[in-house]
Design a protein around this motif. Structure first.
Motif, mmCIF file in Angstrom:
data_model
loop_
_atom_site.group_PDB
_atom_site.id
_atom_site.type_symbol
_atom_site.label_atom_id
_atom_site.label_comp_id
_atom_site.label_asym_id
_atom_site.label_seq_id
_atom_site.Cartn_x
_atom_site.Cartn_y
_atom_site.Cartn_z
ATOM 1 N N VAL A 99 97.751 73.409 -56.839
ATOM 2 C CA VAL A 99 96.938 73.916 -55.755
ATOM 3 C C VAL A 99 97.853 74.349 -54.622
ATOM 4 C CG1 VAL A 99 96.681 71.547 -54.938
ATOM 5 C CG2 VAL A 99 95.148 73.285 -54.084
ATOM 6 N N ASN A 141 100.335 68.818 -54.435
ATOM 7 C CA ASN A 141 100.871 67.573 -54.945
ATOM 8 C C ASN A 141 100.706 67.411 -56.452
ATOM 9 O OD1 ASN A 141 102.382 65.602 -53.859
ATOM 10 N ND2 ASN A 141 100.754 64.740 -52.602
ATOM 11 N N PHE A 142 100.140 68.416 -57.103
ATOM 12 C CA PHE A 142 99.952 68.319 -58.549
ATOM 13 C C PHE A 142 100.778 69.391 -59.246
ATOM 14 C CE2 PHE A 142 96.134 66.340 -56.922
ATOM 15 C CZ PHE A 142 96.104 65.178 -57.670
ATOM 16 N N ARG A 178 84.365 73.611 -63.144
ATOM 17 C CA ARG A 178 84.214 72.755 -61.972
ATOM 18 C C ARG A 178 82.770 72.550 -61.583
ATOM 19 N NH1 ARG A 178 88.132 71.515 -58.803
ATOM 20 N NH2 ARG A 178 90.144 71.903 -59.738
ATOM 21 N N THR A 210 85.787 67.694 -64.330
ATOM 22 C CA THR A 210 86.512 68.819 -63.772
ATOM 23 C C THR A 210 87.882 68.424 -63.257
ATOM 24 O OG1 THR A 210 85.488 68.372 -61.686
ATOM 25 C CG2 THR A 210 84.464 70.030 -63.069
ATOM 26 N N ALA A 211 88.001 67.165 -62.859
ATOM 27 C CA ALA A 211 89.241 66.757 -62.232
ATOM 28 C C ALA A 211 90.439 67.065 -63.114
ATOM 29 C CB ALA A 211 89.193 65.285 -61.896
ATOM 30 N N LEU A 263 93.284 75.165 -58.660
ATOM 31 C CA LEU A 263 92.184 75.064 -57.730
ATOM 32 C C LEU A 263 92.173 76.347 -56.926
ATOM 33 C CD1 LEU A 263 90.117 73.087 -56.582
ATOM 34 C CD2 LEU A 263 91.817 72.517 -54.879
ATOM 35 N N PRO A 309 87.711 77.194 -51.756
ATOM 36 C CA PRO A 309 86.594 77.182 -52.709
ATOM 37 C C PRO A 309 85.271 77.454 -52.007
ATOM 38 C CG PRO A 309 87.432 74.976 -52.300
ATOM 39 C CD PRO A 309 88.383 75.913 -51.646
ATOM 40 N N TYR A 339 92.343 62.225 -55.495
ATOM 41 C CA TYR A 339 92.057 63.646 -55.639
ATOM 42 C C TYR A 339 92.178 64.366 -54.335
ATOM 43 C CZ TYR A 339 90.935 62.253 -60.049
ATOM 44 O OH TYR A 339 91.081 61.721 -61.273
ATOM 45 N N HIS A 394 93.615 66.643 -53.380
ATOM 46 C CA HIS A 394 93.655 68.092 -53.380
ATOM 47 C C HIS A 394 92.554 68.681 -54.208
ATOM 48 C CE1 HIS A 394 97.175 67.926 -51.010
ATOM 49 N NE2 HIS A 394 97.443 66.844 -51.701
ATOM 50 N N ASP A 395 91.517 67.891 -54.378
ATOM 51 C CA ASP A 395 90.383 68.370 -55.125
ATOM 52 C C ASP A 395 89.147 68.244 -54.259
ATOM 53 O OD1 ASP A 395 88.545 69.106 -56.901
ATOM 54 O OD2 ASP A 395 88.686 67.311 -58.146
ATOM 55 N N PRO A 396 88.820 69.275 -53.501
ATOM 56 C CA PRO A 396 87.668 69.158 -52.613
ATOM 57 C C PRO A 396 86.356 69.207 -53.372
ATOM 58 C CG PRO A 396 88.763 71.274 -52.332
ATOM 59 C CD PRO A 396 89.472 70.579 -53.426
ATOM 60 N N ASP A 397 86.459 69.307 -54.676
ATOM 61 C CA ASP A 397 85.263 69.482 -55.479
ATOM 62 C C ASP A 397 84.563 68.144 -55.653
ATOM 63 O OD1 ASP A 397 83.417 70.352 -57.223
ATOM 64 O OD2 ASP A 397 84.747 70.320 -58.941
#
Lengths: 317, 508, 292
Positions: free
Chosen positions: B162, B337-338, B369, B403-404, B411, B415, C241, C243-246
Motif C-alpha cells: 500500500v 508496511n506490507f 474487498r 479480504t485482508a 490497496l 478507497p 491491519y 494499512h487496511d481501512p477496509d
C-alpha cells in the motif's frame, strides 16, 4: 509391627543391591519396560531437539538452517549483558519473582487448609469451584478489568475519595506497581494452586487424625501436627520447582499492565526481550536469553535441592 | 534366562515401533481426505494448472471454499491455498521456512522482516516477471516507489502492499462548534480556545466533557508534534543529515503545549491507559469533543460514534503551529508496511506473479474487498454503504475477513468506502511531515539494536510523559533526557550508523 | 466431636472469610458473563458489573455462526480426551518407577527428566522433529509432543511416595508382579492425585492454542482456541491491519461483547468438568480401608 516391616525391608534392600546388573534387569524388567515409552518420548521430543541450542550462538536465518547460519559466538549474550539497562532489568525480574514466591507460594497452601476446615461439604465444593474460576480468564481480560477498576472514575477511586483522597491514576504509580502485579497474580492463580494441596490433604491417612484425637489434639493442632507434615513432601517439591522459574516473572501480565510511567520498575527480562528481540524477530537473541534463564534456574534448583536434602527433607533427587 | 533378556529388549523395540508407527499411521488417516478432495475438484473444473499456489499472509477468518477464494481460483485457473495465522506471524513463517515448506507468495509485515528475508535469499528478483505479467501492478505504483523498494544490489525483491496516505484523522464535533457559533479552528491557539469552550458549556448534557481525547499514549498527539516541526518517534533529516527526532529541541515546544492542555484539564488524563476500546466508548458516549482517529477505524466505529442522531463529526485540517506548519507524522514509510515477495524456490513463479497482478486489478481488488456491487455494497448515495447486516449475514462477515489476506498486497489509494466527509481535500491539502524519512526508522533501529543502545525508547517515553503530567521544569528535564540518551544509550554512535545506512540505501 | 469455644469462633470466621473471598473470585467471571449478555449499544461507556445492560445474545450468535466452530469443538475434545489418557498413563507409570525404592538408575532417570524442564532446544528443532515424524497438520501433533509433563511426574511421585511401602511389600510377598501392584494397589490409592493431574493436563490441552497455531495449517483441523481467536480477530484486532481501512464492520462496540462471549464459550465446557472430579479429592480416600 513397625519393626518387623523395616527389618524385612532392609533385608530386601541388601538382597537387591547384591544382584548383578543383568540379574537385576531380569528381575525388574517389567518396570523398565513400562517406563520405556516415557524415556523414548523424552529422547525424541526433548533430547533430539536439544541441538537447537546452537541458535543462541548464531545469527540464525531459517533459510540457511542450523549449520549454515553465521556464527556469532557469545555475541547474543553480550547484547543482553552489555545493554544499558541490564542490571535494572535483572533486579526487577528478581524482585518481582521473589515477591511472588514469598507471598504467592504460601497463599494456596493457606487457602487449602482453610477450605479443608469447612465441614459443610456442599459449601466446601462451591467455594473451591468459584476460587479456581479466575484461572480461566486470560490476562488480556483481567488486565482490562484491572484498568477499569483503577481508572479515574472507577470503583477504587470512588472508594478512596470517601476518605478525601484525590482521584489518582493508580496504575501509573511506580511505587504501587509491583504490589499490584503480585496481588493480581495471587488473585488469579490461588484457587488453581489449591487443587494439588487439596488432593494431597485428602490422601492423608485418616488413622493419623484418629491417633491425634486420642492424644487430645484439637482441630488446629491436628492441622499443625498431622496435615502439614503429611503434605510437606508436596510443598517442598513444588517449592523447588517454582524456584527454577525465578527469572520467569510473568511476561503476559507485566506486558499488559505496564505503561511508560511504570516501565522503570516493571521491565523484566521477558518483556525486554520481547520488545528488542522478538518484536523484530530476532530468534537467536531470544534463544540466548532463554539459555541464560535456564542456567540461573538450574543453579537455583540445585541450590535449594541441596538445602532441602541437608535439612533431611524430601528432595528432587 | 537369555529368553527373558531377549524379551526385555524386544519389548523396548516394540514400544518404540508402536510409538513411531502410531505417528505415521495417524498421519495417513487424518490427512488422507485432502488429496482426494483436490483431485475430484480439478477433474470437475478442468483447464487448470496442476498443483497449488501457496500464499502466506496475515488474515482474519478464512473458511475453506468461501466465495472469494473460489472466485480467485476461477480467474487464475489454479488452486490456491492460504496459510494464515492470527498471532505469532513471523514465528510461523520461520517454521515453514526452516522446515522447507516455503510458500510461493509471502507477505512480510514490517520492513525489518522484509529486510531479513531478502538478506537470507528468500525472494527472487521480480523485475522480469513484472515486465511480463505485471501491468496492473506497474500501473498502480510510481517508478519512485519501485526505486525506494529496491535492495542494495539494485534488484526488486518485493512489491509494496500500500502507498502511504495520511491515516490520522483529527475528528471534531461540528454540531458542537455550530451550537457555540465557532469556526473550525485553524491554529493551535484557536484549537485551545475551542477546547475551553467545549469544557465550559455542558454540550453533552451530562456535564462530563473531556474536550480533547487521547489513547495509546503519545502517538495519537502526532498533529501537535507536526505543528511544531517535531517528530519524537522517527529518524528525521535535518540539514542533510539523519538525526534522531526525539532529541531535537523543537520537541520541547510541543510538549509545553500538551502540558498546558493537561494542566488546564482540557485533555483526557488517561491517555496512557485508554486503549482502542475505551476510545470508542468515550467518543461514542460524547465525552470527547475532539480526538485523533485513524482511517482504519473510522468505518468500524461509525455507528458507535453516531448513536446520537444530532452528531456531526468532521475530519478537520490539523491546526497550524507558530511557524505555519501543520499535518500528521507518517507512522510508516511512504511505501507502507506490507511487502509481498515470491520465494526463490517457488515452482510456479509465473502463476504467482499472475495472481499478484490479478488482485492488483482495481475492479477485482474491489470485488474481493467489498463483494459484488448491488449485492454486498452500494455506492449510489455518494458514499460506500454495506447492504445487509454484517452481524446477521455470515457471507458478509466472511467476505470482510477474507479480504485482508487476498487484497493485502494491493490497496487502492484513497478507497471509495470511507464514510466521513474530508473537509480539507480541495483547499487544504494535508502535509505529512517527514513522510519520506520515516522509512529509515525501522531498518535503522534494527541495525542499531543489533549492536548498541537498546531500550532508549523507554527512557524517551517515560521522560516525555512525565513532562506532560508532572510539574517539573520542561527545559531542564528535556536536557536531562537528551543527556541520558546520548551518554547511556550511545546515541552518537547510533546516529553515525543511521547516516551510514541512509547513504548506503538512499543517497544515490 | 466437640469443639472448643475458640474453634467455634474460628469456624464462623472461616465461613465468613471464604464467603467474601468467593465473592472476590466470582466477581470478574460474573462480569464477563454479564458483559457477554449485554446489548452492545447500551453497554457502551457503562461499567457492567452485576447485571447486563439490556439483554442480547447477538455475541453468541456471532460466535456460533462461524462455520468452523463445531469441528473445532470436536477436534479439541478429541485431543483433550486422547492426550489426557496418554498423559495419565505415562505420568503414573513413570512416577511409580521414580518412587520405587532402590530402583537402579533412578537418580539418572530423575535428572534425565528434570533436565528437560529447564533446558529446551527451542521451537524450530521441535517443529522439525514433529515434521519428520509426519505429524504436521494432524491432530497427533498436538498429542504426542505433550505426551507427558515432567512437572506432573514429580508431583505424582511425591504422592506415591506417601503411600506406605508395607502395602506393596506384602503384595509382592504374596507373589504379585509390578503390574498388579501398580494397578491394584497403588492406583486406587492415587485417585485424588490422578484426578487433579488429569484435570490439569486436560485444562492444559484445552487451552493450548499456540501448538495448534504452529502445527496445524488447515482450518478444519483447528482446535477451538485458535478459531475463537480468529473470530475475535475479525471483530477487534485492527492494529494488525493498520494499512487496511477496509474495516466496514460498522460495529466496533460489538467487539468487546464478542470477546466476552468467546471467553464463556471457550471455558464453560472445561470448567464444568471440575465439579465431577471434585468428589475424588474433597473427601479423603480411606487408606485404612484399603489396608484393612
Amino acid at each position: 509391627m513397625k519393626t518387623i516391616t523395616s527389618t524385612k525391608q532392609s533385608r530386601l534392600t541388601i538382597k537387591v543391591q547384591s544382584l548383578s546388573t543383568w540379574a537385576y534387569l531380569k528381575k525388574e524388567w517389567l518396570v523398565y519396560t513400562m517406563i520405556s515409552p516415557v524415556i523414548l518420548y523424552y529422547f525424541i521430543f526433548h533430547y533430539i531437539p536439544m541441538f537447537g541450542i546452537v541458535v543462541a550462538f548464531q545469527n540464525y536465518m531459517p533459510l540457511r538452517g542450523f549449520w549454515n547460519s553465521p556464527w556469532v559466538g557469545f555475541g547474543n549474550f553480550q547484547l543482553l549483558f552489555h545493554s544499558a539497562d541490564f542490571w535494572r532489568i535483572l533486579k526487577n525480574t528478581f524482585l518481582i519473582s521473589i515477591y511472588r514466591l514469598f507471598f504467592g507460594f504460601p497463599a494456596p497452601i493457606l487457602l487449602a487448609l482453610l477450605i479443608n476446615e469447612v465441614r459443610n461439604l456442599r459449601y466446601k465444593k462451591i467455594v473451591q469451584t468459584i476460587s479456581y474460576l479466575p484461572h480461566f480468564l486470560s490476562w488480556v481480560i483481567v488486565g482490562g478489568l484491572i484498568t477499569t477498576m483503577l481508572s479515574l472514575n472507577g470503583p477504587v477511586n470512588s472508594l478512596t475519595s470517601l476518605f478525601g483522597v484525590e482521584p489518582t491514576q493508580w496504575i501509573l504509580e511506580p511505587s504501587l506497581f509491583r504490589s499490584m502485579l503480585v496481588g493480581s497474580g495471587i488473585w488469579k492463580e490461588i484457587g488453581w494452586g489449591t487443587l494439588i494441596y487439596l488432593a494431597a490433604i485428602s490422601g492423608v491417612d485418616s488413622d493419623l487424625y484418629e491417633a491425634a484425637v486420642i492424644d487430645g489434639a484439637g482441630r488446629l493442632r491436628q492441622v499443625w501436627h498431622v496435615t502439614l507434615p503429611s503434605i510437606r513432601g508436596t510443598i517442598i517439591i513444588l517449592f523447588i520447582l517454582s524456584v527454577g522459574g525465578i527469572l520467569d516473572a510473568g511476561f503476559e501480565q507485566v506486558f499488559l499492565l505496564q505503561t511508560p510511567m511504570t516501565v522503570g520498575v516493571s521491565e523484566i527480562i521477558d518483556t525486554y526481550v520481547y520488545k528488542v528481540g522478538l518484536q523484530r524477530a530476532n530468534f537467536s537473541f531470544a534463544s540466548a536469553i532463554g539459555i541464560f534463564k535456564s542456567l540461573v534456574g538450574m543453579c537455583m534448583i540445585i541450590f535449594v535441592n541441596y538445602l532441602a536434602k541437608k535439612a533431611g527433607q524430601d528432595s528432587m533427587w | 534366562m537369555y529368553k527373558k533378556q531377549l524379551m526385555f529388549v524386544m519389548a523396548i523395540i516394540l514400544m518404540a515401533l508402536s510409538l513411531a508407527g502410531c505417528g505415521g499411521n495417524d498421519q495417513n488417516k487424518v490427512s488422507s481426505p485432502t488429496p482426494s478432495e483436490s483431485e475430484s475438484k480439478s477433474n470437475s473444473e478442468g483447464n487448470k494448472t496442476e498443483g497449488e499456489l501457496v500464499i502466506y499472509g496475515p488474515n482474519r477468518v478464512l473458511p475453506p471454499d468461501n466465495m472469494t477464494e473460489l472466485f480467485l481460483e476461477e480467474q487464475l485457473g489454479m488452486k490456491l491455498r492460504f496459510i494464515t495465522v492470527t498471532a505469532e506471524y513471523d514465528t510461523k513463517l520461520n517454521l515453514l521456512i526452516s522446515s522447507g515448506d516455503i510458500p510461493d507468495i509471502i507477505v512480510d509485515v514490517g520492513l525489518a522482516s522484509r529486510n531479513r528475508n531478502i538478506s537470507q535469499g528468500l525472494y527472487m528478483d521480480l523485475e522480469e516477471l513484472l515486465n511480463k505479467y505485471g501491468d496492473n501492478i506497474k500501473a498502480a505504483r510510481s517508478e519512485e516507489i519501485f526505486d525506494q523498494l529496491r535492495w542494495t544490489d539494485g534488484k526488486l525483491y518485493t512489491v509494496n502492499g500500500v502507498n502511504n496516505t495520511g491515516y490520522a484523522m483529527l475528528m471534531i464535533r461540528k454540531n458542537w462548534l455550530d451550537k457555540l457559533g465557532l469556526d473550525v479552528p485553524k491554529t493551535l491557539d484557536e484549537f485551545t480556545d475551542v477546547l475551553k469552550a467545549f469544557k465550559q458549556n455542558n454540550l453533552n448534557g451530562t456535564g462530563e466533557v473531556i474536550p480533547f481525547g487521547g489513547y495509546n499514549g503519545l502517538i495519537n498527539f502526532d498533529f501537535v508534534f507536526a505543528a511544531y516541526g517535531a517528530d519524537p518517534f522517527h529518524w528525521i533529516i535535518k540539514d542533510n543529515k539523519v538525526v534522531q527526532g526525539a532529541v531535537q529541541p523543537e520537541l520541547k515546544e510541543a510538549i509545553k503545549y500538551l502540558r498546558n492542555l493537561y494542566k488546564e484539564d482540557l485533555m483526557d488524563k488517561e491517555y496512557l491507559t485508554n486503549d482502542r476500546t475505551k476510545a470508542t466508548e468515550k467518543a461514542g458516549t460524547e465525552i470527547w469533543g475532539a480526538w485523533v482517529d485513524q482511517l482504519w477505524y473510522v468505518n468500524d466505529t461509525f455507528s458507535a460514534y453516531h448513536q446520537n442522531p444530532e452528531t456531526k463529526l468532521i475530519n478537520m485540517v490539523p491546526p497550524k503551529g507558530p511557524d505555519g506548519l501543520n499535518g500528521y507524522l507518517a507512522v510508516s514509510p511512504p511505501f507502507g508496511n506490507f511487502f509481498t515477495g515470491i520465494s526463490a524456490t517457488s515452482k510456479y513463479p509465473e502463476m504467482a506473479m499472475k495472481y499478484l497482478n490479478l488482485i492488483a486489478d482495481p475492479d477485482i481488488n474491489l470485488r474481493i474487498r467489498a463483494g459484488v456491487e448491488g449485492e454486498h455494497y452500494s455506492l449510489e448515495k455518494g458514499h460506500y454503504e454495506v447492504l445487509g447486516d454484517y452481524l446477521k449475514d455470515n457471507n458478509l462477515l466472511i467476505q470482510q475477513g477474507i479480504t485482508a489476506t487476498m487484497g493485502m498486497p494491493f490497496l487502492p489509494f484513497d478507497p471509495p468506502y470511507i464514510m466521513y466527509p474530508r473537509e480539507h481535500d480541495e483547499d487544504h491539502p494535508v502535509k505529512l511531515q517527514y513522510n519520506r524519512f520515516a522509512a529509515f526508522y525501522e531498518p535503522v533501529q534494527k541495525i542499531v539494536d543489533g549492536q548498541i543502545g537498546m531500550g532508549w525508547e523507554d527512557v524517551r517515553d517515560e521522560a516525555l510523559n512525565k513532562m506532560i503530567m508532572e510539574d517539573g521544569d520542561i527545559d531542564a528535564e528535556f536536557d536531562k533526557m537528551v543527556k541520558t540518551i546520548y551518554d547511556k544509550y550511545r546515541m552518537e554512535e547510533q546516529e553515525k550508523l543511521a547516516n551510514e545506512y541512509y547513504d548506503m540505501m538512499y543517497r544515490k | 466431636m466437640k469443639m472448643t469455644q475458640a474453634e467455634k469462633i474460628f469456624h464462623k470466621f472461616n465461613h465468613v472469610f471464604l464467603f467474601l473471598f468467593s465473592f472476590l473470585m466470582l466477581f470478574p467471571v460474573w462480569h464477563v458473563l454479564m458483559y457477554s449478555l449485554s446489548d452492545a449499544r447500551q453497554a457502551m461507556g457503562v461499567n457492567v458489573f452485576f447485571w447486563p445492560q439490556g439483554f442480547s445474545l447477538t455475541a453468541y450468535e456471532i460466535v456460533f455462526r462461524n462455520p468452523m466452530i463445531w469441528s473445532a469443538y470436536g477436534n479439541t475434545v478429541f485431543v483433550v480426551v486422547i492426550a489426557t489418557a496418554i498423559n495419565l498413563l505415562l505420568t503414573f507409570v513413570m512416577a511409580y518407577a521414580l518412587a520405587k525404592d532402590g530402583l537402579r538408575g533412578k537418580t539418572f532417570l530423575t535428572f534425565f527428566i528434570f533436565f528437560t524442564m529447564i533446558f529446551s532446544g527451542g521451537l524450530i528443532p521441535s517443529y522439525l522433529v514433529v515434521k519428520s515424524l509426519g505429524l504436521i497438520n494432524t491432530l497427533f501433533a498436538l498429542i504426542l509432543p505433550t505426551a507427558v509433563n515432567a512437572f506432573y511426574i514429580f508431583i505424582v511421585r511425591t504422592f506415591i511416595k506417601a503411600i506406605p511401602v508395607a502395602l506393596s511389600e506384602s503384595a509382592r510377598i504374596d507373589g504379585a508382579n509390578e503390574v498388579i501392584i501398580l494397578f491394584r494397589i497403588i492406583l486406587p490409592l492415587s485417585i485424588p492425585a490422578m484426578a487433579v493431574i488429569g484435570l490439569m493436563y486436560g485444562v492444559g490441552h484445552w487451552n493450548n492454542w499456540i501448538l495448534a497455531l504452529y502445527y496445524i495449517n488447515d482450518l478444519d483441523k483447528m482446535t477451538l482456541q485458535p478459531i475463537l481467536r480468529q473470530i475475535l480477530f475479525v471483530m477487534s484486532s485492527v492494529e494488525f491491519y493498520q494499512h487496511d481501512p477496509d474495516m466496514a464492520l460498522g460495529h466496533a462496540q460489538m467487539s468487546e461483547i464478542v470477546k466476552m462471549a468467546s471467553v464463556i464459550v471457550a471455558t464453560l465446557p472445561i470448567v464444568m468438568i471440575y465439579p465431577f472430579l471434585q468428589k475424588y479429592f474433597v473427601k479423603g480416600i480411606m487408606i485404612g480401608a484399603v489396608k484393612g
